[in-house]
Motif scaffolding. Sequence first.
Motif: not given
Length: 421
Positions: A126-138, A376-391
């Motif tokens: 769904g679009s909500d999930v896609y918009d929330a996680v798209a930045k983590g594609w790498a 792990l490193f890319i996850a820390t720079v792709a997302f701001d701290g919070g639930v999405v980054q932690e997941a």
Amino acid sequence: MYRVWNFIANYSLLLISGAILALVWVNLAPNSYHDFTEMVLIDNFFIGHAHVDANGHIHRTLTLHYLVNDVLMAMFFAIAAKEVWEAIILDEGSLRGKKAASPLVATLGGMIGPIVVYLGVAAVLGSDVYDAVAKGWAIPTATDIAFSYLVGRIVFGAGHPAVRFLLLLAIADDAGGLLILAIFYPSAALAPSWLLLSVVAAVAVFFLANWLPRRMDRGNQLRPNSTWVRKTFGAWPYIIAGCLSWYGFQESGLHPALGLLPIVPTIPHADRAFGIFAAAEAHLHDLLNVMEHGMKIPVEIVLFFFGLMNAGVEFTSIGAPTWLVLAGLMIGKPAGILLFGWLAAGPMKLGLPQGMRIIDLFVLGCVAAIGFTVSLFIATVAFDGGVVQEAAKMGALFSFFAAVVAIVAGKLAKVEKQHLE
């Protein structure tokens, strides 16, 4: 003869220890863990997280997390860059010529496959999930060289050509990961003019401490000028240039952990290299290898703190990004490497190393699905701290299960282990 067990012990056990400690700590006492990682070391400093105050002025705060991830991890990426640089420029470099063609094509598949799976599954959710996680594609594009190499030896045996193929693929994957970090994940608003500082530092140190002394020694086998520069100044010109380049990256908005990369090619290097796991590397005394060996213990300590700073994820944070990262790594990696490896070996007529089968590409892809450190490193720079980054971080940590999948896949594919003679 490869010294893989020593490499794993030296570079990886402290990283794993830090990650395990972080997981235990954050799940027992999350507040104290986060207070520790975000501890302010110096406020209103010239390096650190940038903040805009009430008057519109920018000031920086140096936290423990910034010190580890943005400052000290630059040494880790410098070592990775050194191995990539050797593989590309040396006459016998592993990423030169036809022998590197198939691994390079397979590497491309090993990066495209995870991106397609990650974004494709996210779109289905769904679009909500896609918009929330798209930045983590790498995040799922990465391959952890040390762990994948270890598992590759377990699955194929140390003498199997697939292990060499895997090592080439992992090095090329690292090069691609560095480019992705630099291009797609700036740490702040871009100010490209600051990169001139990095360029000037690299050109100046190469000209004054490397090219000019060698030019003056042309035709003299004793190399008096080059020897004098090295004995008098040692690594200091390159350390100073590295600090300037790092600062240029920070101010430019590119991730400062990549700040040493422009300096690595300027450091004098022998015209040979034995490879990242070769014991003979210890006997190369050119300045680049000496500096790498000098960073060995500091980088081990840095990796412990990297694991401690970044692997602290509460198990309650498991969510859609976790499964997307895992799907990208454990489905996209093997599928992409198999498809593109087959294209290279068959239609493109580049072939595979003697003794390696098409089905071995799938098994190799399962091995390469261990992302861990760089994921792990890319996850820390792709997302701001919070639930999405932690997941997303949890997905990178769970990629260790790819080792089990790879061992099972090797059994099912009837891989015949080959050992060094």
